[in-house]
Scaffold this active site. Structure first.
Site, PDB file in Angstrom:
ATOM      1  N   HIS A 186       0.811  -1.215   0.000  1.00 38.66           N
ATOM      2  CA  HIS A 186       0.000   0.000   0.000  1.00 38.66           C
ATOM      3  C   HIS A 186       0.848   1.270   0.000  1.00 38.66           C
ATOM      4  CE1 HIS A 186      -3.029  -3.048   0.518  1.00 38.66           C
ATOM      5  NE2 HIS A 186      -3.744  -2.224  -0.210  1.00 38.66           N
ATOM      6  N   GLU A 428      -9.696 -12.878  -8.029  1.00 40.76           N
ATOM      7  CA  GLU A 428      -8.305 -12.672  -7.599  1.00 40.76           C
ATOM      8  C   GLU A 428      -7.749 -13.901  -6.895  1.00 40.76           C
ATOM      9  OE1 GLU A 428      -7.976  -9.389  -4.816  1.00 40.76           O
ATOM     10  OE2 GLU A 428      -9.880  -9.862  -3.853  1.00 40.76           O
ATOM     11  N   ASP A 452      -3.487  -9.825  -6.291  1.00 43.83           N
ATOM     12  CA  ASP A 452      -3.650 -11.059  -5.516  1.00 43.83           C
ATOM     13  C   ASP A 452      -3.659 -12.290  -6.412  1.00 43.83           C
ATOM     14  OD1 ASP A 452      -3.653 -10.529  -2.738  1.00 43.83           O
ATOM     15  OD2 ASP A 452      -5.547  -9.470  -2.961  1.00 43.83           O
ATOM     16  N   CYS A 499      -8.724  -4.377 -12.087  1.00 41.59           N
ATOM     17  CA  CYS A 499      -8.355  -3.278 -11.194  1.00 41.59           C
ATOM     18  C   CYS A 499      -7.005  -3.523 -10.534  1.00 41.59           C
ATOM     19  CB  CYS A 499      -9.446  -3.034 -10.153  1.00 41.59           C
ATOM     20  SG  CYS A 499      -9.795  -4.484  -9.156  1.00 41.59           S
TER      21      CYS A 499
END
Ligand code: PEP
Ligand code: MG
Length: 568
Positions: A186, A428, A452, A499
């Site tokens: 992140h 994912e 992921d 995404c």
């Protein structure tokens, strides 16, 4: 030259500021002159209060009142007689100030962390912050204020937490280098959002780099130079200018539709973390929000956001997008995203554990609160619900059941909402990919989460530098999975987006055009780059390249073939 993970594109040239992790050990000694020790303690408390007040008012101006309240809470705590009064008493009894601070804080931390109430448990981590700050003051440890570093600074740190990254002033910080973190951690995502070149996972860099060293950060290639020679430096000055010029050229794509070279339209959406980012998505010309990571709302709070707080956030995003789609991903916590006040259990394998939709379905009341907030907000724009980490059909069915229940309740009490609100599925996990044909019958849309999907398909922890060489969306297994998911979505007649970070990768885009992806969701700062690359490929050319690439057995060969063909 030092190698790391290229996490945020661009070239940064500047002067190093090392953010050190401090050793807070001290010698426990018996105090004779307790009056002098109390004076030392009081001075530290006063300085703590003054610093905290100044930081809170700065945060109030730069970020917002809610964030400032956390620090203001620290002021209330230290002013409480049961805290500073107890510490003073211990010093009177002959303890040194450091040990008095530690003993009283640890007592409260122990007490609060046992409590059932989430708010109370959060107090434990606030007190731990207060303890660290006071110990630093007593031990004379100087803190670097990340928000106030000089212009032209390159931050070097072991790790940057999202909250540290959000304090960074992008006018002053020209580069980031860390020892840990991967492309999709992140902090990497935030560095890209701030458009600061970043190289992560450079081994031992906090020990090697010294304050005021000159440095070059090449966030495109993942390389770092300390005190570079003249010719290296001059070549990077040219590269930096080149990068800036290319960025300027991209501005020509502002306001243009997203179409392939042969005129096929594609949707180009943005990934965001907060309603404020929604403005950025609009400014960057995003055509919608393909991923609103709702967990940031939960992570940036010291309590579970209420239904109204969540509703306001989702409504703000929907109104900012003015009728364009806003896909809200429901709470995706666990893995590398902890929320202290939820007191989630520590797990041996958090990425394989009680996270995302699994946690939500196990904590139905918390989940229903979020779903109600989203469905209510759907009256103010084109909101869609997206479920993360799906592995089986039962999960998506259960979420749809909860949404139906909420709709019935709203019909009965007259709460307005969008009756056609869609429920989609993130693909994912390898399991979801393998049953994508079944899932496509249940979901209104798919969005492929390659961050992921790559981690789980390749069995590599997405943040572990030692196995980063395997973490590639260009592995043949991952590419086959992506192609298969898109085919299943197309066969069922539902739209398929992506995404994950791969949606903006210049090497991946032609393959996605060929496979038939309908929506690309990227970091707002990459909208124009993605639009430019999409415009260069016709379906026919993309198909020819995809056919060649899909016949290659290794990632190395695939990347080589794509690099030869790339149009930048
Ligand atoms: C993904 O996994 O690709 C994704 C978009 O979600 P996150 O990075 O938040 O896990
Ligand atoms: Mg994910």
């Amino acid at each position: 030259m030092y190698k790391g993970i290229a996490a945020s594109r661009g070239i940064g040239i500047g002067s190093v500021c090392v953010i050190a992790e401090h050793d807070l050990t001290y010698e426990k000694k018996k105090i004779e002159d307790t009056a002098a020790e109390k004076e030392r303690f009081n001075a530290a408390v006063e300085k703590f209060k003054a610093d905290t007040m100044a930081q809170a008012s700065d945060i109030r101006k730069r970020i917002g009142p809610k964030e400032a309240e956390i620090l203001e809470g620290h002021l209330v705590m230290i002013s409480d007689p049961s805290m500073s009064g107890e510490m003073s008493k211990m010093i009177d009894a002959g303890q040194c100030a450091e040990s008095a601070v530690e003993a009283v804080c640890d007592m409260f931390i122990g007490m609060f962390s046992q409590m059932d109430d989430d708010m109370m448990r959060q107090r434990a981590s606030d007190i731990s912050d207060v303890k660290t700050s006071l110990l630093k003051l007593l031990l004379g440890i100087e803190e670097v204020d990340i928000g106030k570093v000089a212009p032209g600074t390159i931050i070097v740190a072991r790790d940057l937490t999202p909250s540290m990254t959000s304090q960074i002033n992008k006018e002053n910080v020209v580069g980031i280098i860390t020892e840990v973190g991967g492309k999709t951690s992140h902090s990497a995502i935030l560095a890209r959002a701030l458009e600061i070149p970043a190289v992560l996972s450079v081994p031992d860099i906090t020990k090697i780099a010294k304050d005021k060293d000159s440095a070059v950060v090449d966030g495109t290639e993942g390389t770092v130079y300390l005190n570079p020679e003249g010719d290296v430096l001059s070549s990077y000055v040219i590269k930096r200018e080149d990068f800036i010029r290319k960025q300027a050229e991209l501005k020509g794509f502002l306001g243009k539709p997203t179409v392939t070279a042969d005129g096929e339209s594609r949707e180009l959406f943005c990934n965001i973390g907060t309603p404020k980012d929604a403005k950025k998505a609009v400014e960057c010309d995003g055509e919608g929000i393909g991923l609103f990571r709702s967990e940031f709302l939960f992570m940036d709070n010291n309590h579970l956001p209420t239904e109204d707080e969540q509703f306001n956030a989702y409504k703000e995003a929907a109104q900012t997008l003015a009728g364009k789609p806003v896909i809200i991903r429901t709470l995706d916590i666990g893995g590398d995203k902890d929320i202290p006040y939820l007191n989630m259990k520590k797990e041996e394998n958090p990425f394989l554990g009680y996270r995302a939709v699994r946690y939500c379905l196990g904590n139905e009341e918390t989940y229903k609160l979020q779903l109600r907030a989203i469905v209510r907000a759907s009256a103010f724009g084109k909101i869609k619900i997206m479920v993360p980490l799906v592995t089986c059909v039962e999960e998506i069915r259960k979420v749809k059941e909860l949404v139906s229940g909420i709709k019935k309740e709203f019909d009965a009490n007259g709460t307005p909402y969008d009756k056609d609100i869609e429920v989609g599925c993130m693909i994912e996990t390898p399991s979801a990919s393998l049953i994508a044909d079944f899932l496509a019958k249940e979901a209104d849309f798919f969005s492929i989460g390659t961050n992921d999907l790559t981690q789980y398909t390749m069995s590599v922890d997405r943040g572990n530098a030692d196995v980063a060489y395997l973490y590639s969306t260009f592995q043949p297994s991952v590419l086959r999975s992506i192609k298969h998911i898109i085919e299943c979505g197309r066969n069922a007649g539902i739209p398929v987006g992506m995404c994950g970070e791969a949606a903006a990768d210049p090497l991946m885009i032609p393959l996605l055009i060929s496979f038939g992806l309908t929506e690309f969701s990227v970091n707002p700062v990459l909208v124009l780059t993605a639009r430019c690359i999409i415009s260069k490929w016709s379906k026919k050319e993309a198909d020819a390249l995809a056919e060649k690439v899909m016949s290659l057995p290794t990632e190395g060969e695939i990347v080589k073939a794509l690099k030869e063909a790339v149009k930048e």
